[in-house]
Design a protein around this motif. Structure first.
Motif, PDB file in Angstrom:
ATOM      1  N   THR A   1     -46.770   6.128 -25.637  1.00  0.00           N
ATOM      2  CA  THR A   1     -47.124   5.740 -24.278  1.00  0.00           C
ATOM      3  C   THR A   1     -48.121   6.729 -23.684  1.00  0.00           C
ATOM      4  O   THR A   1     -49.072   6.334 -22.988  1.00  0.00           O
ATOM      5  N   ALA A   2     -47.910   8.009 -23.961  1.00  0.00           N
ATOM      6  CA  ALA A   2     -48.787   9.046 -23.404  1.00  0.00           C
ATOM      7  C   ALA A   2     -50.225   8.875 -23.891  1.00  0.00           C
ATOM      8  O   ALA A   2     -51.166   8.909 -23.088  1.00  0.00           O
ATOM      9  N   VAL A   3     -50.412   8.668 -25.190  1.00  0.00           N
ATOM     10  CA  VAL A   3     -51.793   8.554 -25.682  1.00  0.00           C
ATOM     11  C   VAL A   3     -52.434   7.254 -25.180  1.00  0.00           C
ATOM     12  O   VAL A   3     -53.627   7.221 -24.854  1.00  0.00           O
ATOM     13  N   THR A   4     -51.627   6.183 -25.085  1.00  0.00           N
ATOM     14  CA  THR A   4     -52.157   4.926 -24.566  1.00  0.00           C
ATOM     15  C   THR A   4     -52.611   5.098 -23.122  1.00  0.00           C
ATOM     16  O   THR A   4     -53.729   4.704 -22.739  1.00  0.00           O
TER      17      THR A   4
ATOM     18  N   LEU B   1     -46.016  13.765 -18.021  1.00  0.00           N
ATOM     19  CA  LEU B   1     -46.531  14.749 -18.976  1.00  0.00           C
ATOM     20  C   LEU B   1     -48.055  14.743 -19.048  1.00  0.00           C
ATOM     21  O   LEU B   1     -48.696  15.798 -19.013  1.00  0.00           O
ATOM     22  N   ILE B   2     -48.664  13.545 -19.101  1.00  0.00           N
ATOM     23  CA  ILE B   2     -50.132  13.536 -19.201  1.00  0.00           C
ATOM     24  C   ILE B   2     -50.765  13.926 -17.871  1.00  0.00           C
ATOM     25  O   ILE B   2     -51.849  14.508 -17.832  1.00  0.00           O
ATOM     26  N   ALA B   3     -50.073  13.634 -16.755  1.00  0.00           N
ATOM     27  CA  ALA B   3     -50.611  14.056 -15.462  1.00  0.00           C
ATOM     28  C   ALA B   3     -50.605  15.582 -15.369  1.00  0.00           C
ATOM     29  O   ALA B   3     -51.510  16.195 -14.814  1.00  0.00           O
ATOM     30  N   LYS B   4     -49.591  16.172 -15.956  1.00  0.00           N
ATOM     31  CA  LYS B   4     -49.451  17.624 -15.911  1.00  0.00           C
ATOM     32  C   LYS B   4     -50.484  18.294 -16.832  1.00  0.00           C
ATOM     33  O   LYS B   4     -51.162  19.245 -16.441  1.00  0.00           O
ATOM     34  N   LEU B   5     -50.624  17.763 -18.042  1.00  0.00           N
ATOM     35  CA  LEU B   5     -51.483  18.403 -19.043  1.00  0.00           C
ATOM     36  C   LEU B   5     -52.918  17.885 -19.011  1.00  0.00           C
ATOM     37  O   LEU B   5     -53.780  18.432 -19.685  1.00  0.00           O
TER      38      LEU B   5
ATOM     39  N   PRO C   1     -50.621  13.130 -29.361  1.00  0.00           N
ATOM     40  CA  PRO C   1     -49.744  12.374 -30.266  1.00  0.00           C
ATOM     41  C   PRO C   1     -48.546  13.183 -30.730  1.00  0.00           C
ATOM     42  O   PRO C   1     -47.585  12.624 -31.220  1.00  0.00           O
ATOM     43  N   THR C   2     -48.585  14.503 -30.543  1.00  0.00           N
ATOM     44  CA  THR C   2     -47.449  15.335 -30.944  1.00  0.00           C
ATOM     45  C   THR C   2     -46.438  15.477 -29.807  1.00  0.00           C
ATOM     46  O   THR C   2     -45.395  16.098 -29.984  1.00  0.00           O
TER      47      THR C   2
END
Lengths: 307, 501
Positions: free
Chosen positions: A64-67, A216-220, A225-226
């Motif tokens: 979901t994060a990479v998408t 997580l993606i908003a933070k980073l 993918p890991t």
């Protein structure tokens, strides 16, 4: 109550060891970790109450994060990214649910397989590289600063927890989740649609991981993918510490949220106390075992009282 | 043959909470005889056997073997003493070899390691003695039911057992396998092994038993020489005359033969249920009698959609009903109160109120939310009407007595307001007082316009409560009897021998 007391004891002990423990910086660190484990743990709680387990949550988070990162860096607006990514995480959860309830696979095996599949797809679509360039509007929605040490991510957890609590306690679906975990056959013979209710539990578990991915993606600012590797254990630990019975039929959302906070407070505390990294693993494991044992003792005591 | 008492049951009684399963059992089994134990379901045969095998300990009385008083505290104690059991269910590890299974727990060792050579040789010798073609190295999982049974006997011989008990050994065997088993029993007997044989099949008992002991309702009735005995005399002794009086109808029949609420045509289902046809009239109690394994439960589970139907039509209130799952059955107004309360009847982790509402939660939903207050209030009222004690909707059902658990299960279906109620062994494991209450409740249900099917293995109960009765044998309907045709001997004959009887 035992849980809250344990949390307070942990906070006091770690503060006495190193007062830095209750600094704003440190507390916000604990909260950030609890948000991720909490979101995943809440979803996990539904699945565990039905008598199942979902080992694929970390991989669902990664895919979901990479998408989401791809969509966001491609210029899609926040709402669009959120809807599509969460829908994806729901579908991934539904796939797990389908395997467990319709194909009758053991939850452990089914989700161990999907854990590998989802992770693999995350690597394939990114060719193994992080997807950067997450749009700043997206970042401020899911990881915006509200006040000192407080971010929007906490709101996401709170809203999800409240909805989950209402679902579990006040809807037919929630009642059936408990019933299925307690005695699936008796529930089926009561004319309850066991299959579809089980699938729903896995869908909610997927959405929990999807929300964790957003944060997580908003933070980073990037989707990796890991990401979320090994998080399934943290999510299970949060539910377990929170009093969810691994045998199914028992557990609460409030317990899991406190369990997630306690788990994070412990992890951070061990760091601020200067405990060796390797010993941190040992301590974490001990706490999980103690929590499970306390659950058994309490169950026995309750049983005696009733007699 | 020397007439010497080998196993002596001396005034043995066994009580379970609320039930006296055995009452002053006093008889002896001779060395080297084949002794049959007979009785209806629930007569106490298995309990007695379990005492012999150390699985239960008697509440009173003592057990003598070879004149010596013994007190086994576990099944292992009995096995060490040379008393072996061939189980009704096969309990072998399918992945292991024949020799491994036979020696499991008693493997010969050499220098701390298993002596495989000796093990396989010993087992081969025993299998030879039993004239069977199985090899010690065969995979157990690939054997037939009959071969598995022989394996259990081989295990008993491996352990040098002096007593062997067989509980319904032929239930899952083919004719050829049964013949083979009988040959083995005769040979074992010649070698001086004492055999206890439990079976419902009277033909078998006449063929192989020297003597038979009849039990009824936990009481010892008598021990008879099989020579000169007739089937009629044996059945009479099993049934007895003193019919329990409380399982009787207190109110006149409400059966309305002009209205058919349920019709089942050509039903084929699990466990060789074949071509079963029956109907249920408005306001009647329809009894389903048969011995264990006759397929009554399988019929009801198929009607309710709990098991798959291979063929057959179900007509509810004159209309074809599509019942593939319990969801469909509940929609048609059918309720099933299953035999196995703990596993199928209620949820151990739920309270009385939650269990009560499980089949009818939609009634307590406002918008999308369950109204717990309304649910609890309804539970208190409904469960009060079935005399639940304590009538506390927050009390955990798992902690109630058997009779009260049954009332909660009943309450669940009353709340679901179906009008066809199937009771499978409704009074199993329930004490006498609660039984009477359940019977009274069934009659009340008829007054509320419901119709009832009652599956039961207790003859007095089906006879006392039913307006009409179907008797089943081996997955088929053996007879349909109206109330004025009820006769214990006749019913039992149908159940034992089918419709040729």
């Amino acid at each position: 109550m035992t849980l809250l007391a344990a949390l307070i004891v942990i906070v006091i002990v770690f503060t006495m060891i190193n007062p830095i423990y209750i600094s704003i910086f440190n507390i916000s660190d604990i909260i950030e970790q609890s948000v991720i484990y909490g979101l995943m743990g809440i979803g996990m709680t539904f699945v565990i109450i039905t008598g199942g387990i979902d080992l694929s949550v970390g991989s669902v988070l990664a895919l979901t994060a990479v998408t989401a990162a791809k969509l966001s860096s491609g210029g899609m607006n926040v709402l669009g990214v959120a809807i599509i990514s969460l829908a994806l995480s729901a579908v991934l959860g539904a796939a797990n649910g389908f395997m467990v309830s319709c194909m009758k696979l053991q939850p452990f095996i089914a989700t161990m397989g999907s854990m590998s599949i989802f992770r693999g797809i995350a690597y394939i679509v990114t060719e193994g590289f992080p997807v950067s360039g997450v749009d700043s509007a997206f970042r401020s929605v899911f990881y915006g600063k509200i006040s000192v040490g407080m971010r929007t991510s906490v709101m996401v957890l709170l809203v999800f927890a409240v909805i989950a609590h209402i679902l579990l306690k006040y809807t037919r679906f929630g009642n059936y989740v408990y019933a299925i975990g307690g005695n699936e056959e008796a529930t089926r013979l009561s004319g309850v649609k066991v299959k579809s209710n089980k699938i729903k539990a896995y869908v909610i578990c997927g959405i929990g991981s999807g929300l964790a991915a957003m944060i997580l993606i908003a933070k980073l600012a990037s989707g990796e993918p890991t990401a979320g590797n090994g998080y399934e254990l943290n999510a299970i630990a949060a539910a377990c510490i929170g009093g969810t019975s691994m045998a199914g039929g028992r557990g609460t959302i409030a317990g899991t949220v406190i369990g997630a906070i306690l788990f994070s407070a412990l992890k951070v505390g061990l760091i601020t106390s200067g405990v060796d990294t390797f010993w941190q693993y040992v301590a974490t494991g001990v706490v999980i075992i103690i929590a499970a044992y306390v659950e058994i003792i309490q169950g026995k005591l309750a049983g005696k009282k009733r007699k | 043959m020397p007439v010497k008492n080998f196993i002596e049951f001396k005034h043995i009684s066994k009580e379970f909470p609320g039930v006296k399963a055995l009452n002053d059992i006093n008889f002896a089994i001779r060395q080297g005889e084949t002794h049959a134990i007979l009785g209806e379901n629930g007569a106490g045969k298995s309990t007695l056997l379990n005492i012999l095998h150390g699985i239960y300990q008697p509440t009173e009385g003592e057990l003598l073997i070879g004149g010596e008083k013994v007190a086994f505290s576990s099944a292992n104690d009995a096995i060490k003493f040379g008393i072996a059991k061939v189980h009704q269910e096969i309990n072998m590890v399918p992945e292991m070899t024949v020799a491994q299974n036979i020696a499991l727990g008693n493997e010969p060792r050499k220098g701390g390691l298993i002596d495989w050579k000796k093990l396989n040789q010993d087992v081969a010798k025993i299998l030879d003695r039993l004239h069977c073609t199985i090899k010690p190295t065969d995979k157990t999982g690939e054997l037939s039911n009959g071969e598995m049974q022989i394996l259990q006997i081989a295990k008993a011989l491996y352990l040098d057992s002096r007593v062997l008990s067989l509980d319904e050994p032929t239930a899952s065997l083919s004719t050829q396998e049964t013949e083979n088993l009988f040959d083995i029993i005769v040979e074992l007997k010649e070698k001086g092994i004492t055999i206890l044989y439990i079976s419902h099949r009277l033909d078998e008992i006449f063929r192989i038993a020297d003597r038979a002991t009849v039990m009824r309702d936990g009481q010892y009735i008598g021990t008879y020489e099989m020579e000169g005995m007739t089937k009629e005399k044996l059945i009479y002794s099993m049934v007895g005359r003193d019919v329990e009086m409380f399982a009787t109808r207190q109110k006149p029949s409400r059966a309305d033969k002009s209205t058919e609420v349920l019709r089942v045509e050509g039903l084929n289902a699990e466990n060789h249920v074949e071509d079963v046809n029956f109907n249920l009239y408005q306001g009647e109690i329809l009894g389903f009698f048969g011995l264990i394994g006759a397929g009554r439960t399988d019929v009801m589970r198929a009607v309710f959609g709990a098991d798959r139907k291979r063929a057959g039509k179900i007509i509810v209130h004159g209309k074809d009903a599509e019942i593939k799952t319990p969801v469909g059955a509940v929609k048609e107004g059918i309720a099933l109160i299953p035999e196995d309360r703990k596993r199928q009847g209620f949820n151990y982790n739920l309270s009385n109120g939650q269990n009560m509402a499980l089949a009818s939660l939609e009634k307590f939903v406002k918008g999308v939310f369950v109204n717990h207050k309304k649910k609890l209030a309804a539970a208190e009222e409904l469960l009060g009407s079935v005399n639940l004690r304590p009538n506390d909707p927050n009390f955990m059902t798992a902690n109630l007595s058997g009779g009260n658990q049954q009332k909660v299960v009943l309450g669940k279906w009353l709340s679901a307001s179906g009008d066809i109620m199937i009771f499978d062994e409704p009074t199993k494991g329930i004490d006498v007082g609660a039984k009477a209450e359940i019977y009274a409740l069934m009659e009340e249900l008829l007054e509320q316009g419901k119709s009832i099917i009652m599956v039961s293995s207790e003859l007095t109960e089906v006879m006392g409560m039913s307006d009409r009765m179907f008797v089943m044998k081996d997955g088929k309907i053996a007879a349909e009897l109206s109330r004025d045709e009820f006769d214990e001997q006749r019913i039992l004959t149908y159940a034992l021998e089918g419709n040729e009887g």
